[in-house]
Design an enzyme around this catalytic site. Sequence first.
Site, PDB file in Angstrom:
ATOM      1  N   ASP A  49      67.727  60.097  -6.473  1.00  0.00           N
ATOM      2  CA  ASP A  49      67.829  60.228  -7.926  1.00  0.00           C
ATOM      3  C   ASP A  49      67.147  61.519  -8.356  1.00  0.00           C
ATOM      4  OD1 ASP A  49      65.060  59.956  -8.652  1.00  0.00           O
ATOM      5  OD2 ASP A  49      65.226  57.794  -8.897  1.00  0.00           O
ATOM      6  N   GLY A  51      68.232  58.213 -14.458  1.00  0.00           N
ATOM      7  CA  GLY A  51      67.336  57.746 -15.511  1.00  0.00           C
ATOM      8  C   GLY A  51      67.826  58.203 -16.882  1.00  0.00           C
ATOM      9  N   HIS A  75      60.882  61.597  -9.383  1.00  0.00           N
ATOM     10  CA  HIS A  75      60.583  60.896 -10.646  1.00  0.00           C
ATOM     11  C   HIS A  75      61.143  61.690 -11.835  1.00  0.00           C
ATOM     12  CE1 HIS A  75      57.641  57.462 -11.339  1.00  0.00           C
ATOM     13  NE2 HIS A  75      57.958  57.735 -12.579  1.00  0.00           N
TER      14      HIS A  75
END
Length: 381
Positions: free
Chosen positions: A309, A332, A278
């Site tokens: 990611d 992101g 995250h």
Amino acid sequence: MRLTDCHNFQDFRRLARQRLPGPIFNYIDGAADDEVTYRRNTESFEACDLVPSVLAGVEDIDLSVTVMGQKLALPIYCSPTALQRLFHHDGERAVAAAASKFGTMFGVSSLGTTSMAELRKQYDTPQCYQFYFHKDRGLNKAMMQTAKESGIDVMMLTVDSITGGNRERDLRTGFSIPFRLTLGGMAQFAMKPMWGINYVTHEKFSLPQLDAHIDMGGDTLSIGRYFTEMLDPSMTWDDVAEMVRDWDGQFCLKGIMSVEDAKRAVEIGCTGIILSNHGGRQLDGSRAPFDQLKEIVDAVGDQIDVIMDSGIQRGTHVLKALSLGAKAVGGGRFYLYPLAAAGQPGVERALTLMKAELERGMRLMGARSVDELNPGNLRFR
Ligand SMILES: Cc1cc2nc3c(=O)[nH]c(=O)nc-3n(C[C@H](O)[C@H](O)[C@H](O)COP(=O)(O)O)c2cc1C
């Protein structure tokens, strides 16, 4: 500083910092606890070097990949992120438009500020829906049904947010939805009046994915309370197996890190897993996805699409992940700072630079297409 002065991730970050009120910048820029994992995410790419091949006839470069049944013109997509219209008034629309121009996927967060159905109608590029699992099973089914009817291509269940991460920068500024700013936080808003003017002169802030199903009580149900009161910390593999069956299409888990969990994802019929922490915003001290990638690819890479990611800032980071066996990567902040800096032109510039870095990197590596990248291209120090 202007958009044309932005040549890399750090430049976009600097411009975003100039444009955004401090509490909003720090919401994007911050991570959990001491932000150790956040830093390691990008540093992990430095533990490994590219070993180029030469004289490979690299006039034409094909950057396309197929992942979870979706053909993407670029091996990097825009990961789902919350609250995009706070960062720039065009929010998700700007990101979707840019992703669509470049033929890549974008994600819409459950906490997105534009409706996934509107975006699906408007932009013809693969779109995923990032889902949180609620205590109310009926609500989960209704939300999945809405996503199905909207024509969402990939369901992406986030599994690393069973409780909120400890984001201390947000505690200091009082960043929350609705805003409950500290005095210091308010002063930082006052210093960026243009942001405030844009905020009040554009469409009212809302969370359409949730508003369609949950009474957010005007402004009374904060996002903090949504997490603690509505999401289900008792969620298990059996619950997710049922969701996968109900969805009956491309389904991935975002936030898988262990080999055991990767194997279970295969067993319950997922078509993808995203190695992710995250962006360092949840469990500080957890391993960086790039450090963990080989172990996971070795275990399940031939049975499920492995994606990663967290920490990606450069084309060469993407090339390293692809060489190790990732089918694609998500990012992101690599598009969020550009969004905050300049809206759609900002995201387009970030994607233009990323594409140029990828093409240049492939040429210098002697690889004509992504499937020519392999672990032989890499050496760990
Ligand atoms: C401001 C911000 C908001 C985010 N919101 C969500 C979200 O709503 N749901 C989700 O699954 N992940 C969310 N993420 C995590 C991203 O999808 C992605 O995993 C992460 O940003 C990757 O790390 P990177 O920023 O270093 O590329 C968010 C990340 C950021 C920076």
